[in-house]
Design a protein around this motif. Structure first.
Motif, mmCIF file in Angstrom:
data_model
loop_
_atom_site.group_PDB
_atom_site.id
_atom_site.type_symbol
_atom_site.label_atom_id
_atom_site.label_comp_id
_atom_site.label_asym_id
_atom_site.label_seq_id
_atom_site.Cartn_x
_atom_site.Cartn_y
_atom_site.Cartn_z
ATOM 1 N N GLY A 25 37.648 52.803 37.779
ATOM 2 C CA GLY A 25 37.114 53.074 39.107
ATOM 3 C C GLY A 25 37.352 51.926 40.073
ATOM 4 N N GLU A 26 38.137 50.948 39.650
ATOM 5 C CA GLU A 26 38.445 49.800 40.490
ATOM 6 C C GLU A 26 39.907 49.854 40.906
ATOM 7 O OE1 GLU A 26 35.670 46.313 38.733
ATOM 8 O OE2 GLU A 26 37.286 46.989 37.423
ATOM 9 N N ASP A 27 40.192 49.231 42.031
ATOM 10 C CA ASP A 27 41.585 49.197 42.463
ATOM 11 C C ASP A 27 42.369 48.255 41.547
ATOM 12 O OD1 ASP A 27 42.111 46.456 44.149
ATOM 13 O OD2 ASP A 27 40.017 47.115 44.299
ATOM 14 N N PRO A 28 43.668 48.467 41.431
ATOM 15 C CA PRO A 28 44.499 47.652 40.526
ATOM 16 C C PRO A 28 44.417 46.154 40.789
ATOM 17 C CG PRO A 28 45.707 49.574 41.238
ATOM 18 C CD PRO A 28 44.431 49.545 42.044
ATOM 19 N N GLN A 29 44.277 45.756 42.048
ATOM 20 C CA GLN A 29 44.175 44.329 42.364
ATOM 21 C C GLN A 29 42.903 43.729 41.765
ATOM 22 O OE1 GLN A 29 46.439 42.356 43.748
ATOM 23 N NE2 GLN A 29 45.115 40.568 43.520
ATOM 24 N N THR A 30 41.802 44.443 41.842
ATOM 25 C CA THR A 30 40.545 43.969 41.261
ATOM 26 C C THR A 30 40.663 43.859 39.751
ATOM 27 O OG1 THR A 30 39.264 44.930 43.068
ATOM 28 C CG2 THR A 30 38.071 44.448 41.034
ATOM 29 N N VAL A 31 41.273 44.855 39.124
ATOM 30 C CA VAL A 31 41.472 44.809 37.670
ATOM 31 C C VAL A 31 42.334 43.605 37.299
ATOM 32 C CG1 VAL A 31 42.516 46.003 35.694
ATOM 33 C CG2 VAL A 31 41.136 47.287 37.343
ATOM 34 N N ALA A 32 43.383 43.365 38.073
ATOM 35 C CA ALA A 32 44.264 42.220 37.796
ATOM 36 C C ALA A 32 43.508 40.904 37.935
ATOM 37 C CB ALA A 32 45.468 42.248 38.731
ATOM 38 N N GLU A 33 42.691 40.771 38.979
ATOM 39 C CA GLU A 33 41.937 39.539 39.184
ATOM 40 C C GLU A 33 40.889 39.340 38.091
ATOM 41 O OE1 GLU A 33 40.443 39.808 43.180
ATOM 42 O OE2 GLU A 33 42.444 39.585 44.035
ATOM 43 N N ARG A 34 40.236 40.407 37.679
ATOM 44 C CA ARG A 34 39.253 40.308 36.593
ATOM 45 C C ARG A 34 39.940 39.966 35.268
ATOM 46 N NH1 ARG A 34 35.902 45.258 35.868
ATOM 47 N NH2 ARG A 34 34.859 43.908 34.367
ATOM 48 N N THR A 35 41.160 40.453 35.073
ATOM 49 C CA THR A 35 41.922 40.142 33.863
ATOM 50 C C THR A 35 42.241 38.649 33.819
ATOM 51 O OG1 THR A 35 42.853 42.365 33.788
ATOM 52 C CG2 THR A 35 44.035 40.652 32.575
ATOM 53 N N VAL A 36 42.687 38.104 34.935
ATOM 54 C CA VAL A 36 42.984 36.672 35.014
ATOM 55 C C VAL A 36 41.714 35.861 34.767
ATOM 56 C CG1 VAL A 36 43.666 34.813 36.601
ATOM 57 C CG2 VAL A 36 44.997 36.926 36.503
ATOM 58 N N ALA A 37 40.604 36.276 35.344
ATOM 59 C CA ALA A 37 39.339 35.558 35.164
ATOM 60 C C ALA A 37 38.886 35.591 33.701
ATOM 61 C CB ALA A 37 38.261 36.150 36.064
ATOM 62 N N ALA A 38 39.039 36.743 33.050
ATOM 63 C CA ALA A 38 38.646 36.855 31.633
ATOM 64 C C ALA A 38 39.518 35.960 30.767
ATOM 65 C CB ALA A 38 38.735 38.311 31.174
ATOM 66 N N ARG A 39 40.813 35.933 31.037
ATOM 67 C CA ARG A 39 41.705 35.064 30.265
ATOM 68 C C ARG A 39 41.356 33.594 30.453
ATOM 69 N NH1 ARG A 39 46.751 38.697 31.621
ATOM 70 N NH2 ARG A 39 46.780 39.961 29.733
ATOM 71 N N HIS A 40 41.041 33.219 31.694
ATOM 72 C CA HIS A 40 40.668 31.838 31.985
ATOM 73 C C HIS A 40 39.370 31.478 31.252
ATOM 74 C CE1 HIS A 40 40.288 28.076 34.141
ATOM 75 N NE2 HIS A 40 39.063 28.413 34.466
#
Length: 105
Positions: free
Chosen positions: A41-56
């Motif tokens: 339910g999130e836009d792809p940019q938000t998913v990408a940013e959350r993915t980077v944050a989780a990896r960090h």
């Protein structure tokens, strides 16, 4: 780290391990969402940013767990002074004391 003024190393290790599990689970969900846009339910940019944050977060937590194993945990990487237990309780993967963190910005 002065255990008398904060949580024990074992408590902090358990907290870090729990955070590592949670971020790893989040990353798995986000990775799956990356292959199925809109599934969260999130836009792809938000998913990408959350993915980077989780990896960090996973990298920071893994490094903190490594410092526990090496005996370097709880000491500032810049000035080598002990990081106060209260700071580690709030931010168990902290690498720097507050003054050194402020200078790094």
């Amino acid at each position: 780290m002065n255990i008398d003024t904060g949580p024990s190393i074992d408590t902090l290790r358990q907290t870090l391990q729990a955070q590592l599990r949670q971020h790893s689970q989040d990353l798995a969900v986000l990775t799956a969402a990356g292959t199925d846009p809109g599934s969260t339910g999130e836009d792809p940019q938000t998913v990408a940013e959350r993915t980077v944050a989780a990896r960090h977060a996973i990298e920071e937590i893994a490094a903190a767990l490594s410092r526990i194993t090496d005996g370097a945990y709880g000491h500032c990487e810049r000035c080598t002074n002990p990081i106060p237990g209260a700071r580690l309780e709030i931010l168990p993967h902290a690498r720097f004391c507050v003054p050194c963190q402020a200078r790094a910005r």
